[in-house]
Design an enzyme around this catalytic site. Structure first.
Site, PDB file in Angstrom:
ATOM      1  N   HIS A  18      48.450  17.832  27.967  1.00 43.44           N
ATOM      2  CA  HIS A  18      49.836  17.596  27.559  1.00 43.44           C
ATOM      3  C   HIS A  18      50.213  18.273  26.241  1.00 43.44           C
ATOM      4  O   HIS A  18      51.370  18.251  25.850  1.00 43.44           O
ATOM      5  CB  HIS A  18      50.117  16.084  27.520  1.00 43.44           C
ATOM      6  CG  HIS A  18      50.354  15.543  28.898  1.00 43.44           C
ATOM      7  ND1 HIS A  18      51.289  14.586  29.190  1.00 43.44           N
ATOM      8  CD2 HIS A  18      49.789  15.862  30.081  1.00 43.44           C
ATOM      9  CE1 HIS A  18      51.271  14.332  30.488  1.00 43.44           C
ATOM     10  NE2 HIS A  18      50.357  15.082  31.048  1.00 43.44           N
TER      11      HIS A  18
ATOM     12  N   LYS B 223      55.884  14.593  45.032  1.00 36.34           N
ATOM     13  CA  LYS B 223      55.005  15.581  45.667  1.00 36.34           C
ATOM     14  C   LYS B 223      53.541  15.102  45.612  1.00 36.34           C
ATOM     15  O   LYS B 223      52.795  15.250  46.586  1.00 36.34           O
ATOM     16  CB  LYS B 223      55.143  16.928  44.959  1.00 36.34           C
ATOM     17  CG  LYS B 223      54.435  18.047  45.697  1.00 36.34           C
ATOM     18  CD  LYS B 223      54.678  19.381  45.035  1.00 36.34           C
ATOM     19  CE  LYS B 223      53.885  20.475  45.727  1.00 36.34           C
ATOM     20  NZ  LYS B 223      54.095  21.789  45.133  1.00 36.34           N
ATOM     21  N   ASP B 224      53.159  14.511  44.478  1.00 35.59           N
ATOM     22  CA  ASP B 224      51.799  13.977  44.373  1.00 35.59           C
ATOM     23  C   ASP B 224      51.572  12.834  45.366  1.00 35.59           C
ATOM     24  O   ASP B 224      50.501  12.714  45.954  1.00 35.59           O
ATOM     25  CB  ASP B 224      51.518  13.489  42.946  1.00 35.59           C
ATOM     26  CG  ASP B 224      51.182  14.649  42.005  1.00 35.59           C
ATOM     27  OD1 ASP B 224      50.955  15.769  42.501  1.00 35.59           O
ATOM     28  OD2 ASP B 224      51.144  14.426  40.778  1.00 35.59           O
TER      29      ASP B 224
ATOM     30  N   GLU C  21      22.580  15.075  48.752  1.00 37.22           N
ATOM     31  CA  GLU C  21      23.925  14.955  49.275  1.00 37.22           C
ATOM     32  C   GLU C  21      24.578  16.339  49.296  1.00 37.22           C
ATOM     33  O   GLU C  21      24.227  17.208  48.495  1.00 37.22           O
ATOM     34  CB  GLU C  21      24.741  14.032  48.362  1.00 37.22           C
ATOM     35  CG  GLU C  21      24.283  12.590  48.426  1.00 37.22           C
ATOM     36  CD  GLU C  21      24.870  11.871  49.622  1.00 37.22           C
ATOM     37  OE1 GLU C  21      24.242  11.911  50.697  1.00 37.22           O
ATOM     38  OE2 GLU C  21      25.955  11.280  49.484  1.00 37.22           O
TER      39      GLU C  21
HETATM   40  C1  HEM Z   1      32.788   8.010  39.405  1.00 41.18           C
HETATM   41  C2  HEM Z   1      32.864   7.063  40.232  1.00 41.18           C
HETATM   42  C3  HEM Z   1      31.744   6.671  41.176  1.00 41.18           C
HETATM   43  C4  HEM Z   1      31.009   7.468  42.028  1.00 41.18           C
HETATM   44  C5  HEM Z   1      31.132   8.983  42.239  1.00 41.18           C
HETATM   45  C6  HEM Z   1      30.079   6.590  42.730  1.00 41.18           C
HETATM   46  C7  HEM Z   1      29.166   7.004  43.697  1.00 41.18           C
HETATM   47  C8  HEM Z   1      28.340   6.166  44.430  1.00 41.18           C
HETATM   48  C9  HEM Z   1      27.527   6.563  45.525  1.00 41.18           C
HETATM   49  C10 HEM Z   1      27.392   8.000  46.065  1.00 41.18           C
HETATM   50  C11 HEM Z   1      26.885   5.452  45.991  1.00 41.18           C
HETATM   51  C12 HEM Z   1      25.933   5.361  47.193  1.00 41.18           C
HETATM   52  C13 HEM Z   1      26.690   4.874  48.408  1.00 41.18           C
HETATM   53  C14 HEM Z   1      25.767   4.644  49.552  1.00 41.18           C
HETATM   54  O1  HEM Z   1      25.087   5.592  49.963  1.00 41.18           O
HETATM   55  O2  HEM Z   1      25.719   3.506  50.008  1.00 41.18           O
HETATM   56  C15 HEM Z   1      27.277   4.337  45.183  1.00 41.18           C
HETATM   57  C16 HEM Z   1      26.813   3.020  45.340  1.00 41.18           C
HETATM   58  C17 HEM Z   1      27.212   1.958  44.554  1.00 41.18           C
HETATM   59  N1  HEM Z   1      28.125   1.985  43.514  1.00 41.18           N
HETATM   60 FE1  HEM Z   1      29.175   3.606  42.897  1.00 41.18          FE
HETATM   61  N2  HEM Z   1      30.254   5.303  42.291  1.00 41.18           N
HETATM   62  C18 HEM Z   1      31.256   5.305  41.333  1.00 41.18           C
HETATM   63  C19 HEM Z   1      31.720   4.209  40.631  1.00 41.18           C
HETATM   64  C20 HEM Z   1      31.192   2.927  40.669  1.00 41.18           C
HETATM   65  C21 HEM Z   1      31.601   1.818  39.819  1.00 41.18           C
HETATM   66  C22 HEM Z   1      32.656   1.870  38.714  1.00 41.18           C
HETATM   67  C23 HEM Z   1      30.865   0.746  40.188  1.00 41.18           C
HETATM   68  C24 HEM Z   1      31.014  -0.614  39.532  1.00 41.18           C
HETATM   69  C25 HEM Z   1      30.064  -1.346  39.280  1.00 41.18           C
HETATM   70  C26 HEM Z   1      29.983   1.147  41.278  1.00 41.18           C
HETATM   71  C27 HEM Z   1      29.065   0.326  41.964  1.00 41.18           C
HETATM   72  C28 HEM Z   1      28.244   0.693  43.006  1.00 41.18           C
HETATM   73  C29 HEM Z   1      27.355  -0.181  43.734  1.00 41.18           C
HETATM   74  C30 HEM Z   1      27.174  -1.686  43.493  1.00 41.18           C
HETATM   75  C31 HEM Z   1      26.709   0.607  44.707  1.00 41.18           C
HETATM   76  C32 HEM Z   1      25.638   0.141  45.719  1.00 41.18           C
HETATM   77  C33 HEM Z   1      26.244  -0.321  47.003  1.00 41.18           C
HETATM   78  C34 HEM Z   1      26.299   0.786  48.031  1.00 41.18           C
HETATM   79  O3  HEM Z   1      25.357   1.563  48.125  1.00 41.18           O
HETATM   80  O4  HEM Z   1      27.302   0.867  48.723  1.00 41.18           O
HETATM   81  N3  HEM Z   1      30.206   2.481  41.545  1.00 41.18           N
HETATM   82  N4  HEM Z   1      28.170   4.793  44.227  1.00 41.18           N
END
Ligand code: HEM
Ligand code: FES
Lengths: 411, 184
Positions: free
Chosen positions: A213, A241-242, A285
């Site tokens: 900005h 647009k967004d 991945e």
């Molecule tokens: C930049 C943002 C984020 C990215 C790119 C991200 C990415 C990921 C990925 C790739 C997985 C594995 C999913 C799977 O294979 O099951 C995962 C799992 C998980 N994430 Fe995140 N995450 C983000 C933000 C967050 C935030 C803010 C939390 C809050 C606590 C969180 C909590 C969890 C938990 C509890 C799991 C395990 C459950 C699961 O595997 O589904 N994530 N995350």
């Protein structure tokens, strides 16, 4: 841009003491935006929205997730089977990771094509590169949390990259693990960092927008805004647009969530982590495949690690490697061709990253890796010396409407 | 008070450098303090006392036939135990030192030649090499093969081909009697 008048008394009272509404009005409503954006300019706001989706779904997943080697895998299965809408939370989060990278990679290549990294936006660009690095760390640690076979072996291989550091390598790896192998302490700290880093990302995005900005957006012509006739207010023109772009993205994203939730994943991650058996074909991945190809292209352990990190860090110095004053590739006939070759090269690297390191794949991987570095270190500086850019239009408004003056009256 | 303020505003020579010095000295002390305060946080991530305590494992070797291998766990890592055949011992001993990536004599890697005991982790990026089970690929040197990025190990667990830089590590162990070992 006059100071807005607030009708609501409470709003006026707050704004007098802390002009937050005026600030928001200036930055999100009045905000003068080049009037010639194409759809490639949608991806920044999309990335921000996906970050919010990741944080919200993540926080609710964390309420049912257990970061312990004996329960993590089962707790994720329970989220999907037993927790109300747990399947939705998990698949939004899991596929959201992939969508996030698609959006951010497009956003980054948009910057490469239209020269958005050039003065005066170098710092904005550098903040963007930091964002992508933190995103990678976040996604990597998130992928470890479900504690499947791919989670475990990704954690092992990636943390072992640091053992390539001379002298301190082993000590660093032990420190990262909190033990002598990837184990419970590792899972616990990865969960802690995975919760923390998205908020660091949020802060970085804020700085990124602040820098944006100051000098405002670049545009498809890459020329500077000359006056009010070249801009339109952000709202309602670009808010709408967004929003339209968001609708299209959601169709794409939710298609995977509802109909192919495991499309981006690996079946082996539905096998619980076994520290004594490495799956025969481990792959990262999809969004890490090009870096993985670069890692494996170099036959030396330390060299491979340096090249892999270098491939992303090199973007930090790009504003100084490209000496051409012209931003947009539309007016840079030679650069434009090499831009597309780079895009192809990145896809080739991604494809090689998914292949076993044998025979012809090794050769292709090495050529593609060499080309990647050649592009930034040799080709870009050379082009900016020899290329004769096409003539630039006088202003945004003369280029997009035949008579700039008529529009000037209309606004 | 007013006096000093006026001097500072006028930015006159000697006083300014004195203030600059004080500011820099304060900042330096502050920076060192913060750096020292970081250490407990950093060190808390290192292996804890209970993790360090789980450090020895006893194994009874008597049931392992010649040519057989077993895998045991020590400090969360797999340890390969192989009862080597005379041919394997011979090829391991005969390998010319010049051919080795990480030169080490077979005799320096074993206490008793028939028992090869080593940490079964590829020294490249930490995968578990194949070759423990019957029917596993054992690589070009008939020892172990790491499928992750293609490292070949010989019958002494030494790296012979591929990206791994070092031989598979030998854990500290001793024979407590003829057929029992204590690792760690
Ligand atoms: C930049 C943002 C984020 C990215 C790119 C991200 C990415 C990921 C990925 C790739 C997985 C594995 C999913 C799977 O294979 O099951 C995962 C799992 C998980 N994430 Fe995140 N995450 C983000 C933000 C967050 C935030 C803010 C939390 C809050 C606590 C969180 C909590 C969890 C938990 C509890 C799991 C395990 C459950 C699961 O595997 O589904 N994530 N995350
Ligand atoms: S981890 Fe064994 S070859 Fe890379």
């Amino acid at each position: 841009m006059t100071k807005p008048q607030w009708n609501n008394g409470l709003v006026r009272w707050i704004d007098d003491r802390m002009p937050i509404f005026t600030l928001m009005h200036h930055e999100l409503v009045d905000y003068p935006t080049p009037k010639n954006f194409n759809y490639w300019w949608n991806f920044g706001s999309l990335a921000g929205i996906v970050l919010v989706i990741m944080i919200v779904t993540g926080i609710f997943l964390a309420m049912s997730y257990t970061p312990h080697v004996d329960y993590a895998f089962e707790s994720v299965e329970r989220i999907v089977r037993d927790v109300n809408y747990g399947w939705l939370l998990r698949y939004l989060h899991m596929n959201g990771g992939s969508i996030f990278f698609i959006v951010v990679y497009i956003h980054l290549f948009r910057g490469l094509y239209y020269g958005s990294y050039k003065a005066p936006r170098e710092l904005l660009w550098i903040l963007g590169v930091l964002i992508i690095i933190v995103m990678m760390a976040t996604a990597f640690m998130g992928y470890v949390l479900p504690w499947g076979q791919m989670s475990f072996w990704a954690a092992t291989v990636i943390t072992n990259l640091f053992s390539a550091v001379p002298v301190f390598g082993e000590a660093i790896v032990t420190w990262l693990w909190g033990g002598f192998s990837v184990d419970n302490p590792t899972l616990n700290r990865f969960f802690s960092f995975h919760y923390l880093l998205p908020f660091v990302l949020f802060a970085l995005v804020f700085l990124h927008l602040w820098a944006l900005h100051v000098h405002k957006s670049n545009n498809p012509l890459g020329i500077d805004v000359k006056g009010p006739q070249d801009t339109i207010p952000f709202s309602p023109y670009y808010t709408i647009k967004d929003l339209f772009g968001l609708g299209v993205l959601m169709v794409f994203y939710l298609f995977f969530v509802f109909f192919a939730p495991d499309f981006f994943g690996e079946p082996d991650n539905y096998i619980k982590a076994d520290p004594l058996v490495t799956p025969t074909h481990i792959v990262p991945e999809w969004y890490f495949l090009p870096y993985y190809a670069i890692l494996r292209a170099i036959p030396d352990k330390l060299g491979g690690v340096v090249a892999m990190f270098g491939s992303i860090l090199i973007l930090l110095i790009l504003p100084w490697l490209d000496r051409s004053k012209v931003r947009s590739a539309r007016f840079r006939p030679i650069y434009k061709q090499f831009f597309w070759i780079l895009v192809v090269d990145c896809f080739v690297l991604g494809w090689i990253g998914a292949k076993p390191p044998e025979g012809i794949y090794i050769t292709i991987g090495r050529i593609a890796t060499a080309y990647y570095f050649l592009h930034f270190l040799v080709i870009i500086p050379l082009i900016s010396m020899v290329e004769r850019p096409k003539p630039l239009p006088e202003s945004i408004s003369t280029a997009v409407t035949k008579g700039g003056a008529a529009v000037k009256e209309a606004t | 008070m007013t006096d000093t303020a006026t001097t500072a505003a006028q930015a006159s020579g000697p006083d300014e450098t004195r203030r600059d010095f004080l500011l820099m000295a304060t900042s330096a002390v502050g920076a060192v303090g913060v750096a020292l305060a970081c250490w407990p946080f950093i060190d808390s991530m290192n292996p804890s006392a209970d993790v360090l305590a789980l450090s020895s494992t006893g194994v009874d070797l008597s049931a392992i036939e010649e040519g057989q291998s077993i895998t045991v766990v020590w400090r969360g890592k797999p340890v390969f135990i192989r009862h080597r055949t005379p041919e394997e011992i011979e090829t391991a001993g005969a390998a010319p030192m010049d051919d080795l990536i990480d030169p080490q004599a077979d005799t320096d890697r074993v206490l008793k030649p028939e028992w090869l005991i080593m940490i079964g982790i590829c020294t490249h990026l930490g995968c578990i090499p194949l070759g423990q089970k019957v029917g596993d690929p054992r690589g070009d040197f008939d020892g172990w093969f790491c499928p992750c990025h293609g490292s070949h190990y010989d019958t002494s667990g030494r790296i012979r081909k591929g990206p791994a830089p070092r031989n598979m590590a030998i854990p500290p162990y001793e024979f407590t009697d003829e057929t029992t070992i204590k690792i760690g």
